[in-house]
Design an enzyme around this catalytic site. Structure first.
Site, short mmCIF file in Angstrom:
data_model
loop_
_atom_site.label_atom_id
_atom_site.label_comp_id
_atom_site.label_asym_id
_atom_site.label_seq_id
_atom_site.Cartn_x
_atom_site.Cartn_y
_atom_site.Cartn_z
N ILE A 65 12.85 -6.90 -20.98
CA ILE A 65 13.01 -5.39 -21.62
C ILE A 65 11.75 -4.47 -21.12
O ILE A 65 10.67 -4.75 -21.47
CB ILE A 65 12.78 -5.43 -23.09
CG1 ILE A 65 13.51 -6.07 -23.93
CG2 ILE A 65 12.49 -3.97 -23.96
CD1 ILE A 65 13.36 -6.81 -25.57
N CYS A 66 12.39 -2.99 -20.65
CA CYS A 66 10.68 -1.75 -21.17
C CYS A 66 10.86 -0.84 -21.41
O CYS A 66 11.63 -0.80 -22.37
CB CYS A 66 11.02 -1.87 -19.35
SG CYS A 66 11.99 -1.32 -18.46
N ARG A 67 10.32 0.05 -21.46
CA ARG A 67 10.78 1.56 -21.85
C ARG A 67 12.29 2.05 -21.46
O ARG A 67 13.06 2.94 -22.53
CB ARG A 67 10.44 2.76 -21.91
CG ARG A 67 10.36 4.15 -22.26
CD ARG A 67 8.85 4.93 -21.59
NE ARG A 67 9.40 5.59 -20.40
CZ ARG A 67 10.44 6.44 -20.14
NH1 ARG A 67 11.03 7.00 -20.52
NH2 ARG A 67 10.25 7.15 -18.83
N MET A 93 14.27 0.14 -24.83
CA MET A 93 13.52 1.00 -25.79
C MET A 93 13.99 2.43 -25.69
O MET A 93 13.24 2.66 -26.96
CB MET A 93 11.72 1.04 -26.09
CG MET A 93 11.37 -0.91 -25.71
SD MET A 93 12.08 -1.66 -27.52
CE MET A 93 11.74 -1.12 -28.58
#
Length: 104
Positions: A65-67, A93
């Site tokens: 997961i990242c932005r 996110m």
């Protein structure tokens, strides 16, 4: 090179709500995760992933997961090359509507 698997934030949220034991790794920077992370996600900054390989199990599947899904995609490519079973959470996110908590 094999295709990187993807999962949507909605699918992750559904699986978590159903009690599926997911292995989530958030590769954002410290200041990003200080605000909020998916509960139960483990924080390993993108640049520090190579030195944390000993903490990962090749028999488990990890959701990265990242932005927005870009950095996590690159981490997935790297881990995939090392023989790990990884899936990129596309949209990151920015598209996550599930529970959030600050990094403890």
């Amino acid at each position: 090179m094999s295709e990187i698997k993807t999962i949507t934030p909605e699918e992750v949220k559904t699986q978590l709500s159903e009690g599926v034991n997911l292995h989530l790794i958030d590769v954002r920077e410290d200041d990003e995760v200080a605000e909020d992370m998916i509960p139960k996600a483990v924080h390993i900054k993108m640049g520090e992933v190579p030195e944390h390989l000993d903490q990962l199990d090749k028999d488990k599947e990890y959701i990265i997961i990242c932005r927005s899904g870009g950095r996590s995609g690159r981490v997935c490519e790297y881990l995939n090359e090392q023989g790990y079973n990884v899936t990129n959470m596309v949209g990151g996110m920015l598209e996550w509507t599930g529970p959030r908590e600050p990094k403890l």
